[in-house]
Each structure stands twice: as structure tokens, then as C-alpha cells.
Design a protein around this motif. Structure first.
Motif, PDB file in Angstrom:
ATOM      1  N   TYR A  98       0.996  -1.235  -0.025  1.00 16.40           N
ATOM      2  CA  TYR A  98       0.107  -0.023   0.019  1.00 16.40           C
ATOM      3  C   TYR A  98       0.832   1.149  -0.009  1.00 16.40           C
ATOM      4  O   TYR A  98       1.909   1.392   0.944  1.00 16.40           O
ATOM      5  CB  TYR A  98      -1.041   0.020   1.121  1.00 16.40           C
ATOM      6  N   ILE A  99       0.444   2.227  -0.954  1.00 16.02           N
ATOM      7  CA  ILE A  99       1.161   3.602  -0.909  1.00 16.02           C
ATOM      8  C   ILE A  99       0.395   4.359  -0.420  1.00 16.02           C
ATOM      9  O   ILE A  99      -0.758   4.778  -0.892  1.00 16.02           O
ATOM     10  CB  ILE A  99       1.548   3.950  -2.368  1.00 16.02           C
ATOM     11  N   ALA A 100       0.431   5.391   0.601  1.00 20.02           N
ATOM     12  CA  ALA A 100      -0.274   6.131   1.311  1.00 20.02           C
ATOM     13  C   ALA A 100       0.210   7.382   1.799  1.00 20.02           C
ATOM     14  O   ALA A 100       1.573   7.615   2.034  1.00 20.02           O
ATOM     15  CB  ALA A 100      -0.793   5.354   2.549  1.00 20.02           C
ATOM     16  N   LYS A 101      -0.519   8.567   1.475  1.00 22.42           N
ATOM     17  CA  LYS A 101      -0.016   9.932   1.995  1.00 22.42           C
ATOM     18  C   LYS A 101      -0.625  10.157   3.288  1.00 22.42           C
ATOM     19  O   LYS A 101      -1.759  10.049   3.592  1.00 22.42           O
ATOM     20  CB  LYS A 101      -0.518  10.919   0.811  1.00 22.42           C
ATOM     21  N   GLU A 102       0.193  10.805   4.212  1.00 20.47           N
ATOM     22  CA  GLU A 102      -0.173  11.198   5.401  1.00 20.47           C
ATOM     23  C   GLU A 102      -1.198  12.390   5.364  1.00 20.47           C
ATOM     24  O   GLU A 102      -0.918  13.342   4.881  1.00 20.47           O
ATOM     25  CB  GLU A 102       1.114  11.412   6.327  1.00 20.47           C
ATOM     26  N   ARG A 103      -2.239  12.190   6.121  1.00 24.08           N
ATOM     27  CA  ARG A 103      -3.289  13.129   6.004  1.00 24.08           C
ATOM     28  C   ARG A 103      -3.503  13.860   7.468  1.00 24.08           C
ATOM     29  O   ARG A 103      -4.179  15.096   7.472  1.00 24.08           O
ATOM     30  CB  ARG A 103      -4.479  12.980   5.546  1.00 24.08           C
ATOM     31  N   PHE A 104      -3.328  13.187   8.385  1.00 29.02           N
ATOM     32  CA  PHE A 104      -3.279  13.599  10.035  1.00 29.02           C
ATOM     33  C   PHE A 104      -2.199  12.979  10.660  1.00 29.02           C
ATOM     34  O   PHE A 104      -1.899  11.819  10.406  1.00 29.02           O
ATOM     35  CB  PHE A 104      -4.726  13.447  10.285  1.00 29.02           C
ATOM     36  N   ALA A 105      -1.870  13.526  11.651  1.00 33.95           N
ATOM     37  CA  ALA A 105      -0.694  12.908  12.464  1.00 33.95           C
ATOM     38  C   ALA A 105      -0.863  13.834  13.871  1.00 33.95           C
ATOM     39  O   ALA A 105      -1.210  14.971  13.967  1.00 33.95           O
ATOM     40  CB  ALA A 105       0.743  12.926  12.266  1.00 33.95           C
ATOM     41  N   LEU A 106      -0.975  12.979  15.024  1.00 36.93           N
ATOM     42  CA  LEU A 106      -1.174  13.367  16.633  1.00 36.93           C
ATOM     43  C   LEU A 106      -0.179  12.799  17.339  1.00 36.93           C
ATOM     44  O   LEU A 106      -0.270  11.488  17.213  1.00 36.93           O
ATOM     45  CB  LEU A 106      -2.583  13.433  16.672  1.00 36.93           C
ATOM     46  N   GLY A 107       0.761  13.359  17.997  1.00 41.70           N
ATOM     47  CA  GLY A 107       1.756  12.852  18.765  1.00 41.70           C
ATOM     48  C   GLY A 107       1.766  13.524  20.296  1.00 41.70           C
ATOM     49  O   GLY A 107       1.078  14.513  20.423  1.00 41.70           O
ATOM     50  N   ARG A 108       2.309  12.798  21.219  1.00 37.47           N
ATOM     51  CA  ARG A 108       2.544  13.449  22.544  1.00 37.47           C
ATOM     52  C   ARG A 108       3.414  14.341  22.673  1.00 37.47           C
ATOM     53  O   ARG A 108       3.572  14.963  23.914  1.00 37.47           O
ATOM     54  CB  ARG A 108       2.655  12.387  23.468  1.00 37.47           C
ATOM     55  N   ASN A 109       4.221  14.506  21.473  1.00 43.50           N
ATOM     56  CA  ASN A 109       5.301  15.839  21.603  1.00 43.50           C
ATOM     57  C   ASN A 109       5.359  16.205  20.153  1.00 43.50           C
ATOM     58  O   ASN A 109       4.782  15.932  19.327  1.00 43.50           O
ATOM     59  CB  ASN A 109       6.376  15.156  22.164  1.00 43.50           C
ATOM     60  N   ASP A 110       6.387  17.082  20.114  1.00 42.02           N
ATOM     61  CA  ASP A 110       6.427  17.878  18.777  1.00 42.02           C
ATOM     62  C   ASP A 110       7.238  17.280  17.865  1.00 42.02           C
ATOM     63  O   ASP A 110       7.513  17.758  16.712  1.00 42.02           O
ATOM     64  CB  ASP A 110       6.965  19.322  18.945  1.00 42.02           C
ATOM     65  N   GLU A 111       8.228  16.215  18.302  1.00 41.88           N
ATOM     66  CA  GLU A 111       9.099  15.467  17.547  1.00 41.88           C
ATOM     67  C   GLU A 111       8.759  14.012  17.099  1.00 41.88           C
ATOM     68  O   GLU A 111       9.169  13.063  17.902  1.00 41.88           O
ATOM     69  CB  GLU A 111      10.453  15.543  18.122  1.00 41.88           C
ATOM     70  N   PRO A 112       8.030  13.729  15.917  1.00 43.57           N
ATOM     71  CA  PRO A 112       7.581  12.122  15.720  1.00 43.57           C
ATOM     72  C   PRO A 112       8.666  11.366  15.517  1.00 43.57           C
ATOM     73  O   PRO A 112       8.485  10.331  15.788  1.00 43.57           O
ATOM     74  CB  PRO A 112       6.592  12.495  14.695  1.00 43.57           C
ATOM     75  N   SER A 113       9.936  11.910  15.405  1.00 37.33           N
ATOM     76  CA  SER A 113      11.309  11.215  15.324  1.00 37.33           C
ATOM     77  C   SER A 113      11.333  10.262  16.416  1.00 37.33           C
ATOM     78  O   SER A 113      12.006   9.216  16.423  1.00 37.33           O
ATOM     79  CB  SER A 113      12.398  11.849  14.511  1.00 37.33           C
ATOM     80  N   GLU A 114      10.937  10.660  17.485  1.00 38.10           N
ATOM     81  CA  GLU A 114      11.387  10.227  18.673  1.00 38.10           C
ATOM     82  C   GLU A 114      10.263   8.969  19.067  1.00 38.10           C
ATOM     83  O   GLU A 114      10.489   8.084  19.950  1.00 38.10           O
ATOM     84  CB  GLU A 114      11.176  11.264  20.087  1.00 38.10           C
ATOM     85  N   THR A 115       9.282   8.900  18.387  1.00 34.42           N
ATOM     86  CA  THR A 115       8.135   7.808  18.711  1.00 34.42           C
ATOM     87  C   THR A 115       7.844   6.973  17.494  1.00 34.42           C
ATOM     88  O   THR A 115       7.104   5.942  17.905  1.00 34.42           O
ATOM     89  CB  THR A 115       6.892   8.432  19.029  1.00 34.42           C
ATOM     90  N   ILE A 116       8.181   7.433  16.445  1.00 29.59           N
ATOM     91  CA  ILE A 116       7.893   6.249  15.253  1.00 29.59           C
ATOM     92  C   ILE A 116       8.625   5.237  15.375  1.00 29.59           C
ATOM     93  O   ILE A 116       8.725   4.341  14.582  1.00 29.59           O
ATOM     94  CB  ILE A 116       7.918   7.034  13.802  1.00 29.59           C
ATOM     95  N   ASP A 117       9.859   5.065  16.223  1.00 21.60           N
ATOM     96  CA  ASP A 117      10.669   4.018  16.342  1.00 21.60           C
ATOM     97  C   ASP A 117      10.128   3.184  17.549  1.00 21.60           C
ATOM     98  O   ASP A 117      10.689   2.433  18.195  1.00 21.60           O
ATOM     99  CB  ASP A 117      12.192   4.276  16.698  1.00 21.60           C
ATOM    100  N   ALA A 118       8.774   3.500  18.017  1.00 23.22           N
ATOM    101  CA  ALA A 118       8.314   2.582  18.987  1.00 23.22           C
ATOM    102  C   ALA A 118       8.285   1.217  18.935  1.00 23.22           C
ATOM    103  O   ALA A 118       8.489   0.641  17.875  1.00 23.22           O
ATOM    104  CB  ALA A 118       6.756   2.973  19.312  1.00 23.22           C
ATOM    105  N   ALA A 119       8.394   0.420  20.180  1.00 28.61           N
ATOM    106  CA  ALA A 119       8.362  -0.952  20.018  1.00 28.61           C
ATOM    107  C   ALA A 119       7.458  -1.787  19.546  1.00 28.61           C
ATOM    108  O   ALA A 119       7.494  -2.862  18.941  1.00 28.61           O
ATOM    109  CB  ALA A 119       8.676  -1.395  21.517  1.00 28.61           C
ATOM    110  N   VAL A 120       6.159  -1.215  19.340  1.00 25.75           N
ATOM    111  CA  VAL A 120       4.797  -1.904  19.064  1.00 25.75           C
ATOM    112  C   VAL A 120       4.112  -1.053  18.195  1.00 25.75           C
ATOM    113  O   VAL A 120       3.938   0.374  18.528  1.00 25.75           O
ATOM    114  CB  VAL A 120       3.966  -2.202  19.956  1.00 25.75           C
ATOM    115  N   ILE A 121       3.683  -1.377  16.993  1.00 26.08           N
ATOM    116  CA  ILE A 121       2.446  -0.582  16.030  1.00 26.08           C
ATOM    117  C   ILE A 121       1.347  -1.473  15.906  1.00 26.08           C
ATOM    118  O   ILE A 121       1.488  -2.756  16.017  1.00 26.08           O
ATOM    119  CB  ILE A 121       3.273  -0.106  14.620  1.00 26.08           C
ATOM    120  N   PHE A 122       0.267  -0.603  16.036  1.00 23.15           N
ATOM    121  CA  PHE A 122      -1.376  -1.085  15.756  1.00 23.15           C
ATOM    122  C   PHE A 122      -1.612  -0.549  14.522  1.00 23.15           C
ATOM    123  O   PHE A 122      -1.750   0.694  14.306  1.00 23.15           O
ATOM    124  CB  PHE A 122      -1.853  -1.000  17.041  1.00 23.15           C
ATOM    125  N   CYS A 123      -1.953  -1.214  13.496  1.00 20.29           N
ATOM    126  CA  CYS A 123      -2.458  -0.860  12.125  1.00 20.29           C
ATOM    127  C   CYS A 123      -3.936  -1.388  11.939  1.00 20.29           C
ATOM    128  O   CYS A 123      -4.297  -2.425  12.185  1.00 20.29           O
ATOM    129  CB  CYS A 123      -1.606  -1.482  11.322  1.00 20.29           C
TER     130      CYS A 123
END
Length: 225
Positions: A98-123
Motif C-alpha cells: 500500500y502506498i499512502a499519503k499522510e493526512r493527519f498525525a497526532l503525537g504526545r510531543n512535537d518530534e515524531p522521530s522520537e516515537t515512530i521507532d516505538a516498540a509496537v505498532i497497531f495498524c
């Protein structure tokens, strides 16, 4: 945009043949992912994941945009793969792309690079009718994602519009980045899944997503590696 996260993703799942998991992972980690990230313009980084049970794997490539897959270098690799890639890809099952464009993102801080390496993802993959997309997206952006992030274990949520799909005609890809598997049992998730708005949408036949949980495998592949 930071150095690891893009504005779009290439989301691809595969299951290697029984008994060839080590060979598959050696090929993916040592050749396929780093080669794409380092060699194809528009590929920013990549992370690989494995299902908690069974040898089913996911790779998420961060892209500058879907146009990265229109570059001649990527087309050449896709249409005329090298022999190790050709031999491995013809043997896998459970393939999705699947090729997908991001339309919305919400994080607990202003730097998603700190969280997209999280141990678990739910899709979650949805097929939303055209006439229901605005309400679905409003529900997710305004209610569902904010309620989930009231729990500290839910780091970051993304809603992406699918622009190219294989094999199912999906329209929306949701990716949540979690601290651990226990976050899935958080009371905030139970509350977010039992609101009046969500329950109204759930009555409609299309509100039946394919969901999957994955565990991060190793480190992120970067341009500089």
C-alpha cells in the motif's frame, strides 16, 4: 519534516516460506531495505516489524511523497529486480503493498522521530465509501486519536490516504505507535472504542477494518547507514 519521517509511506507485508525465515531476514536486512533507502531518491528511512505470533513481517518505508515510486531508479528495481530479490519475492506469501499519503498525525510531543521507532505498532486498514469519508476522518482526527493519547503508552497516531493498493481496494491506513503491547489493553482505548460517535459508525457495513499488531525488529534503516 525530520530526518526519519516522511509525508507518505510504502507499507508492505510478507510471509517467507516455512524454514526460510533466517534467509528471508538476511536478504531483507542486508540487501533489500538498505538498498532501497540508500539508493532510491525520495526514500527517507525504513523500519521492519514482525507479528507477535508466526513468521509474518512488515516493512514501512518513509517517503518524501508517493512520487518517489515514480522515480526511474525505483521503477528499474521493481520491473527488473536482481536475482536474490527475484528469487525471494517469488517464494513469499501474504503479500500486501500500500502506498499512502499522510493526512493527519497526532503525537504526545512535537518530534515524531522520537516515537515512530516505538516498540509496537497497531495498524488498521479501512475501505470507506466516498460519501462517508469526511465523517470517518473527522471522527478519527477530532475524537478517536485524541482519546487514545490520553494514555501515556499511545505515543503517536497517523491517518493516511491510500493512493495505490495491492491486493485489497483499501482507502485508509491507520498506524498507531505504542510503548508496549499492554497499551492495547488501556482503559483509554476501551473508552475511545465505545463512544456514541464510534458506535454509530460501527453500525455501517464498511466499518470492518483489517487490523494487525507488529513488534519492531531492529534499528531503522537510514540514508546515512
Amino acid at each position: 519534516m525530520n530526518s526519519t519521517k516522511g509525508n507518505a509511506v510504502l507499507f508492505s507485508e510478507m510471509t517467507p516460506p516455512a524454514g526460510r525465515e533466517d534467509e528471508f531476514n538476511d536478504w531483507y536486512d542486508g540487501h533489500h531495505s538498505p538498498s532501497h533507502v540508500q539508493g532510491v531518491p525520495g526514500f527517507i528511512s525504513a523500519m521492519r516489524y514482525q507479528a507477535p505470533t508466526g513468521p509474518h513481517f512488515l516493512a514501512i518505508y518513509e517517503l518524501t511523497g508517493p512520487e518517489a515510486l515514480e522515480h526511474e531508479e525505483y521503477k528499474k528495481r521493481k520491473l527488473t529486480p536482481d536475482n536474490p530479490t527475484y528469487q525471494m519475492l517469488k517464494s513469499v506469501s501474504g503479500f500486501t503493498r500500500y502506498i499512502a499519503k499522510e493526512r493527519f498525525a497526532l503525537g504526545r510531543n512535537d518530534e515524531p522521530s522520537e516515537t515512530i521507532d516505538a516498540a509496537v505498532i497497531f495498524c488498521a486498514l479501512f475501505t470507506v465509501p466516498k460519501g462517508r469519508r469526511v465523517e470517518f476522518e473527522d471522527w478519527f482526527d477530532e475524537e478517536h486519536a485524541p482519546m487514545l493519547q490520553e494514555n501515556a503508552g499511545w505515543f503517536f497516531s497517523r491517518r493516511l490516504e491510500i493512493v495505490e493498493q495491492d491486493p485489497e481496494p483499501r482507502t485508509h491506513l491507520i498506524i498507531h505507535y505504542l510503548r508496549d503491547l499492554q497499551a492495547l489493553d488501556a482503559p483509554e482505548r476501551a473508552a475511545a472504542s465505545n463512544t456514541e460517535w464510534r458506535n454509530k459508525l460501527a453500525l455501517e457495513n464498511w466499518f470492518d477494518p483489517t487490523v494487525a499488531t507488529y513488534l519492531r525488529r531492529k534499528k531503522r534503516f537510514l540514508k546515512s547507514d
